[in-house]
Enzyme design. Structure first.
Site, PDB file in Angstrom:
ATOM      1  CG  HIS A   7     100.576 111.491  10.832  1.00 25.18           C
ATOM      2  ND1 HIS A   7      99.799 111.141   9.753  1.00 25.18           N
ATOM      3  CD2 HIS A   7      99.862 111.939  11.751  1.00 25.18           C
ATOM      4  CE1 HIS A   7      98.583 111.421  10.054  1.00 25.18           C
ATOM      5  NE2 HIS A   7      98.531 112.141  11.291  1.00 25.18           N
ATOM      6  CG  ASP A  22     103.349 119.664  12.390  1.00 25.97           C
ATOM      7  OD1 ASP A  22     102.795 120.595  12.893  1.00 25.97           O
ATOM      8  OD2 ASP A  22     102.745 118.855  11.586  1.00 25.97           O
ATOM      9  CG  ASP A  70      92.805 112.822  16.067  1.00 29.72           C
ATOM     10  OD1 ASP A  70      92.130 111.805  15.695  1.00 29.72           O
ATOM     11  OD2 ASP A  70      93.990 113.055  15.822  1.00 29.72           O
ATOM     12  CG  HIS A 110      95.055 113.771  11.465  1.00 30.02           C
ATOM     13  ND1 HIS A 110      94.686 113.813  12.876  1.00 30.02           N
ATOM     14  CD2 HIS A 110      94.889 115.027  11.038  1.00 30.02           C
ATOM     15  CE1 HIS A 110      94.688 115.086  13.330  1.00 30.02           C
ATOM     16  NE2 HIS A 110      94.666 115.822  12.137  1.00 30.02           N
ATOM     17  CE1 TYR A 133      97.603 115.745  19.368  1.00 30.68           C
ATOM     18  CE2 TYR A 133      95.955 115.726  17.678  1.00 30.68           C
ATOM     19  CZ  TYR A 133      97.180 115.160  18.372  1.00 30.68           C
ATOM     20  OH  TYR A 133      97.801 114.253  17.450  1.00 30.68           O
ATOM     21  N   GLY A 156     104.133 115.000  11.566  1.00 33.63           N
ATOM     22  CA  GLY A 156     102.696 114.904  12.150  1.00 33.63           C
ATOM     23  C   GLY A 156     102.939 114.473  13.877  1.00 33.63           C
ATOM     24  CG  ASP A 158      94.118 109.889  14.270  1.00 35.62           C
ATOM     25  OD1 ASP A 158      94.807 109.815  15.328  1.00 35.62           O
ATOM     26  OD2 ASP A 158      94.351 110.900  13.883  1.00 35.62           O
TER      27      ASP A 158
END
Ligand SMILES: [Zn+2]
Ligand SMILES: [Zn+2]
Length: 382
Positions: A125, A83, A250, A163, A294, A133, A161
């Protein structure tokens, strides 16, 4: 905040976080002339004393070592993993990105500007003592820590985000001066596996962490409803003196790493909402950051160009065509065709929570769980 050097944050050709997303964003900002509407400033890299506001010394030493000797990276600290691969100069460029966010924090607190944007930042992260991450230094947490150092007593962090904003939440878990709010895909289907409604802050800061995990597949109306059903009431109760928001791209339906189904139109509306909340609740003090994302050609540059336009009080029209010169540059660099319009052409609406909810609806269940978990801790009725 912009320094071409931030594009050196490069984990290599097979990694999804291709830094072309940053340069393509800046070229699109320029194609709309937004760089003429704002001061484009390159700040210095964050130094050790600043990085130490969040990160532990053994970790800073490990990043520095990995930066010089990538093959000796300490995987126990999240460095040199698939990662977050180690690369030459990783300390320097991570500190450069952090420096932009910290300088943005300085500028909004010292009233140099009302709003600041660092779309290269939002690396939410990274933990105080470990990389995670794709994130080495947590520029979002560092910017908040700087605001506190400058005397802020209440800072709100809003993370859109896809995440969970786990590194920022962990950093301020026990700090009642920081309210972290994260809207994300449910941890059962997505990294990092945290961000449940029951995570509400430590003993010293009850209600200081707010999490709204949404089911995979959630689209515009549900996502916007969740955002508006939780954030404004908490901001009104918390009365932040500054807002730091993270605009990871994302959650878009085209993103290859996650499973929400947003359009650019909804993401743009969230950026507008953060802007108006900053004026309404925080005297206009707003630091906006990038984050994940991404779909590096089709989604990221458009969203963050809108973000810059909104912060510049020169918003780009949702229906605006993408400038042909930019599309030509995209093709020259990538042999791919860029998008033609500045959004996906939707006009997303959402139902107001005040008009009631449906106990059988999965998004409404998520909103209810969050409100039940944290509203009483803020003296609010769920
Ligand atoms: Zn993300
Ligand atoms: Zn404004």
């Amino acid at each position: 905040m912009w320094d071409e050097g931030v594009a050196g944050y490069n984990f290599g050709p097979s990694h999804p976080m291709d830094p072309i997303r940053l340069t393509l964003t800046m070229r699109l900002v320029e194609a709309f002339g937004l760089d003429e509407r704002v001061d484009v400033v390159a700040a210095r890299p964050a130094g050790d004393s600043t990085l130490g506001l969040v990160h532990r010394t053994p970790y800073l030493d490990a990043v520095r070592h990995a930066s010089a000797h990538p093959w000796e990276a300490d995987q126990r600290l999240g460095l040199g993993t698939p990662d977050t691969p180690a690369f030459h100069g990783m300390h320097e460029v991570s500190a450069l990105i952090a420096g932009q966010s910290v300088a943005g924090a300085d500028d909004i607190w010292l009233d140099e500007v009302r709003h600041a944007v660092n779309f290269a930042g939002g690396l939410h992260h990274a933990m105080p003592g470990a990389a995670s991450g794709f994130c080495v230094y947590n520029d979002a947490a560092l910017a908040i820590a700087r605001l506190l150092e400058l005397g802020a007593e209440r800072v709100a962090y809003i993370d859109t985000d896809v995440h969970h904003g786990d590194g920022v939440q962990d950093t301020f878990w026990d700090d009642p001066r920081v309210l972290t709010i994260s809207l994300h895909e449910h941890p059962r289907t997505l990294f990092p596996g945290t961000g449940l409604p029951e995570e509400t802050g430590g003993e010293e800061a009850p209600g200081g962490a707010v999490n709204i995990p949404l089911p995979a597949g959630t689209s515009d109306a549900g996502w916007l409803r969740a955002l508006h059903s939780v954030v404004p009431e908490l901001l009104a109760a918390f009365r932040p003196q500054a807002i730091v928001s993270q605009h990871g791209a994302d959650a878009h339906i085209e993103d290859p790493l996650a499973h929400l189904a947003l359009s650019l139109d909804a993401q743009r509306l969230a950026a507008e909402a953060c802007h108006s909340w900053a004026h309404e609740h925080a005297d206009g003090r707003w630091l906006a950051l990038g984050g994940g994302g991404y779909a590096v050609i089709d989604v990221v540059p458009r969203l963050w160009t809108h973000l810059v336009g909104i912060a510049a009080h020169a918003p780009v029209e949702p229906t605006a065509p993408v400038p042909e010169a930019w599309r030509a540059a995209v093709y020259a660099l990538t042999r791919q065709h860029g998008p033609r319009r500045m959004t996906d052409g939707g006009e997303p609406g959402w139902r107001d929570w005040a008009n009631g909810y449906d106990p059988a609806d999965a998004v409404d269940q998520a909103i209810l769980a969050t409100r039940h978990a944290v509203y009483p801790l803020h003296g609010l009725l769920p």
